[in-house]
Design a protein around this motif. Structure first.
Motif, PDB file in Angstrom:
ATOM      1  N   MET A   1     -69.722 -64.162 -49.936  1.00 36.32           N
ATOM      2  CA  MET A   1     -70.467 -63.333 -48.978  1.00 36.32           C
ATOM      3  C   MET A   1     -71.961 -63.573 -49.180  1.00 36.32           C
ATOM      4  N   ARG A   2     -72.686 -63.820 -48.058  1.00 35.30           N
ATOM      5  CA  ARG A   2     -74.101 -64.151 -48.232  1.00 35.30           C
ATOM      6  C   ARG A   2     -74.913 -62.915 -48.593  1.00 35.30           C
ATOM      7  N   ARG A   3     -74.863 -61.886 -47.755  1.00 35.55           N
ATOM      8  CA  ARG A   3     -75.486 -60.627 -48.140  1.00 35.55           C
ATOM      9  C   ARG A   3     -74.356 -59.629 -48.297  1.00 35.55           C
ATOM     10  N   GLY A   4     -74.551 -58.696 -49.216  1.00 38.79           N
ATOM     11  CA  GLY A   4     -73.492 -57.726 -49.469  1.00 38.79           C
ATOM     12  C   GLY A   4     -73.196 -56.858 -48.250  1.00 38.79           C
ATOM     13  N   PHE A   5     -72.326 -55.895 -48.469  1.00 41.95           N
ATOM     14  CA  PHE A   5     -71.854 -55.035 -47.382  1.00 41.95           C
ATOM     15  C   PHE A   5     -72.084 -53.587 -47.816  1.00 41.95           C
ATOM     16  N   PHE A   6     -72.828 -52.866 -46.996  1.00 46.04           N
ATOM     17  CA  PHE A   6     -73.318 -51.530 -47.381  1.00 46.04           C
ATOM     18  C   PHE A   6     -72.479 -50.454 -46.675  1.00 46.04           C
ATOM     19  N   VAL A   7     -71.725 -49.713 -47.470  1.00 43.71           N
ATOM     20  CA  VAL A   7     -70.843 -48.665 -46.932  1.00 43.71           C
ATOM     21  C   VAL A   7     -71.306 -47.306 -47.442  1.00 43.71           C
ATOM     22  N   THR A   8     -71.469 -46.347 -46.549  1.00 45.73           N
ATOM     23  CA  THR A   8     -71.785 -44.988 -47.003  1.00 45.73           C
ATOM     24  C   THR A   8     -70.629 -44.047 -46.671  1.00 45.73           C
ATOM     25  N   PHE A   9     -70.494 -43.028 -47.521  1.00 50.95           N
ATOM     26  CA  PHE A   9     -69.513 -41.958 -47.300  1.00 50.95           C
ATOM     27  C   PHE A   9     -70.302 -40.696 -46.990  1.00 50.95           C
ATOM     28  N   GLU A  10     -69.904 -40.021 -45.929  1.00 49.27           N
ATOM     29  CA  GLU A  10     -70.597 -38.806 -45.522  1.00 49.27           C
ATOM     30  C   GLU A  10     -69.597 -37.703 -45.228  1.00 49.27           C
ATOM     31  N   GLY A  11     -70.086 -36.474 -45.259  1.00 46.65           N
ATOM     32  CA  GLY A  11     -69.240 -35.334 -44.913  1.00 46.65           C
ATOM     33  C   GLY A  11     -69.748 -34.089 -45.613  1.00 46.65           C
ATOM     34  N   LEU A  12     -69.166 -32.975 -45.229  1.00 46.42           N
ATOM     35  CA  LEU A  12     -69.550 -31.710 -45.857  1.00 46.42           C
ATOM     36  C   LEU A  12     -69.110 -31.685 -47.316  1.00 46.42           C
ATOM     37  N   ASP A  13     -69.738 -30.806 -48.083  1.00 43.76           N
ATOM     38  CA  ASP A  13     -69.243 -30.516 -49.424  1.00 43.76           C
ATOM     39  C   ASP A  13     -67.755 -30.159 -49.273  1.00 43.76           C
ATOM     40  N   GLY A  14     -66.915 -30.719 -50.125  1.00 45.74           N
ATOM     41  CA  GLY A  14     -65.491 -30.384 -50.034  1.00 45.74           C
ATOM     42  C   GLY A  14     -64.729 -31.213 -49.002  1.00 45.74           C
ATOM     43  N   SER A  15     -65.373 -32.271 -48.462  1.00 44.84           N
ATOM     44  CA  SER A  15     -64.685 -33.080 -47.436  1.00 44.84           C
ATOM     45  C   SER A  15     -63.789 -34.145 -48.065  1.00 44.84           C
ATOM     46  N   GLY A  16     -63.891 -34.334 -49.371  1.00 46.59           N
ATOM     47  CA  GLY A  16     -63.034 -35.307 -50.050  1.00 46.59           C
ATOM     48  C   GLY A  16     -63.645 -36.696 -50.124  1.00 46.59           C
ATOM     49  N   LYS A  17     -64.926 -36.834 -49.778  1.00 46.48           N
ATOM     50  CA  LYS A  17     -65.521 -38.184 -49.710  1.00 46.48           C
ATOM     51  C   LYS A  17     -65.647 -38.821 -51.096  1.00 46.48           C
ATOM     52  N   THR A  18     -65.928 -38.021 -52.119  1.00 50.47           N
ATOM     53  CA  THR A  18     -66.113 -38.605 -53.450  1.00 50.47           C
ATOM     54  C   THR A  18     -64.791 -39.181 -53.968  1.00 50.47           C
ATOM     55  N   GLN A 133     -80.170 -49.609 -42.676  1.00 49.80           N
ATOM     56  CA  GLN A 133     -78.970 -49.001 -42.083  1.00 49.80           C
ATOM     57  C   GLN A 133     -77.720 -49.493 -42.805  1.00 49.80           C
ATOM     58  N   PRO A 134     -76.783 -48.607 -43.085  1.00 48.57           N
ATOM     59  CA  PRO A 134     -75.499 -49.060 -43.638  1.00 48.57           C
ATOM     60  C   PRO A 134     -74.776 -49.953 -42.619  1.00 48.57           C
ATOM     61  N   ASP A 135     -73.927 -50.862 -43.134  1.00 48.12           N
ATOM     62  CA  ASP A 135     -73.078 -51.639 -42.229  1.00 48.12           C
ATOM     63  C   ASP A 135     -71.963 -50.762 -41.682  1.00 48.12           C
ATOM     64  N   LEU A 136     -71.548 -49.784 -42.469  1.00 48.21           N
ATOM     65  CA  LEU A 136     -70.427 -48.925 -42.076  1.00 48.21           C
ATOM     66  C   LEU A 136     -70.595 -47.557 -42.746  1.00 48.21           C
ATOM     67  N   THR A 137     -70.367 -46.504 -41.970  1.00 52.12           N
ATOM     68  CA  THR A 137     -70.406 -45.143 -42.518  1.00 52.12           C
ATOM     69  C   THR A 137     -69.065 -44.469 -42.246  1.00 52.12           C
ATOM     70  N   LEU A 138     -68.415 -44.026 -43.304  1.00 52.61           N
ATOM     71  CA  LEU A 138     -67.151 -43.308 -43.166  1.00 52.61           C
ATOM     72  C   LEU A 138     -67.471 -41.821 -43.225  1.00 52.61           C
ATOM     73  N   LEU A 139     -67.256 -41.164 -42.113  1.00 54.13           N
ATOM     74  CA  LEU A 139     -67.612 -39.740 -42.000  1.00 54.13           C
ATOM     75  C   LEU A 139     -66.339 -38.913 -42.085  1.00 54.13           C
ATOM     76  N   LEU A 140     -66.164 -38.251 -43.220  1.00 55.61           N
ATOM     77  CA  LEU A 140     -64.939 -37.472 -43.415  1.00 55.61           C
ATOM     78  C   LEU A 140     -65.093 -36.086 -42.818  1.00 55.61           C
ATOM     79  N   LEU A 141     -64.215 -35.793 -41.887  1.00 59.24           N
ATOM     80  CA  LEU A 141     -64.329 -34.533 -41.152  1.00 59.24           C
ATOM     81  C   LEU A 141     -63.026 -33.755 -41.181  1.00 59.24           C
ATOM     82  N   PRO A 142     -62.667 -33.176 -42.329  1.00 66.66           N
ATOM     83  CA  PRO A 142     -61.530 -32.259 -42.288  1.00 66.66           C
ATOM     84  C   PRO A 142     -61.973 -31.014 -41.515  1.00 66.66           C
TER      85      PRO A 142
END
Ligand code: TYD
Length: 226
Positions: A1-18, A133-142
């Motif tokens: 991979m030439r440049r890495g891949f930047f992924v962020t996890f988002e969501g409320l406290d208690g959304s399970g993202k960690t 900007q992240p390449d991808l953001t996973l937004l956890l929304l329980p």
């Protein structure tokens, strides 16, 4: 991979993202990807100090109330250091960088939750973070009620077990969390290419599989079209 891949996890406290971030890290590592993980606030020596000022419910006993603008500034001081020390070096080495929260958290919590406004946050991001900007953001929304229940249960557990005091945000009102939830939905609507909402009360395992599918597909496209 030439440049890495930047992924962020988002969501409320208690959304399970960690939990999901850790599961993804383990799976990608087992598949042979070089992975770096970090979190905000925190992850650098400066960031860890900022984190304890921001999330401890007792820091304010000695410091006095932290104003919303001071809170926002500290989040960005943490982020600027994290980009310089961790994020950019990992991306330059071609790593998959998994970050637990990034600027979307400031937009949702300080911009919407504390009502400082989206533009204030986006302007700071341009000035202080080079608009990275992240390449991808996973937004956890329980469902909101589920996330709140989990976050509050975790608080009680931490207090009972003498765990880390990270309760300052989690003591906030339901109205504060409703504004954050709406803030996150607005981000997802504005940036559907980057942000993938995972609106699910499915099991940890099902969500893990869904996340892995999304990440592997995006990674393959990234390697082919960097
Ligand atoms: P985090 O450790 O991710 O908490 P949790 O594991 O409970 O989701 O983040 C700590 C707190 O900091 C969390 O309540 C959200 C808040 N925060 C902001 O308000 N703005 C920000 O920019 C960031 C990064 C976090």
């Amino acid at each position: 991979m030439r440049r890495g891949f930047f992924v962020t996890f988002e969501g409320l406290d208690g959304s399970g993202k960690t939990t999901q971030l850790q599961l993804l890290r383990d799976t990608l590592t087992a598949l042979g990807y070089p992975v770096t993980t970090t979190r905000q606030p925190g992850g650098t020596p400066l960031g860890d100090q900022i984190r304890s000022l921001l999330v401890s419910s007792t820091a304010e006993n000695t410091l006095g109330p932290i104003t919303p603008l001071a809170e926002l500034s500290l989040m960005f001081a943490d982020r600027a250091q994290s980009i310089a020390d961790i994020i950019e070096p990992a991306l330059e080495r071609g790593h998959v960088l998994l970050c637990d929260r990034f600027t979307d958290s400031s937009e949702a919590y300080q911009g919407a939750g504390r009502q400082l406004g989206v533009q204030t946050v986006l302007n700071l991001h341009r000035t202080l973070c080079g608009n990275l900007q992240p390449d991808l953001t996973l937004l956890l929304l329980p469902p909101l009620a589920t996330a709140l229940r989990r976050a509050r249960r975790r608080n009680h557990r931490h207090v009972d077990l003498d765990g880390p005091d990270e309760n300052r945000f989690e003591r906030e009102s339901d109205a504060f969390y409703q504004r954050i939830h709406a803030g996150y939905l607005a981000i997802a609507a504005r940036d559907p290419q980057r942000v993938v909402p995972i609106e699910s009360s499915a099991s940890i395992d099902d969500i893990k599989t869904r996340i892995l599918d999304i990440v592997i597909t995006r990674l393959a496209a990234h390697v082919t079209h960097p």
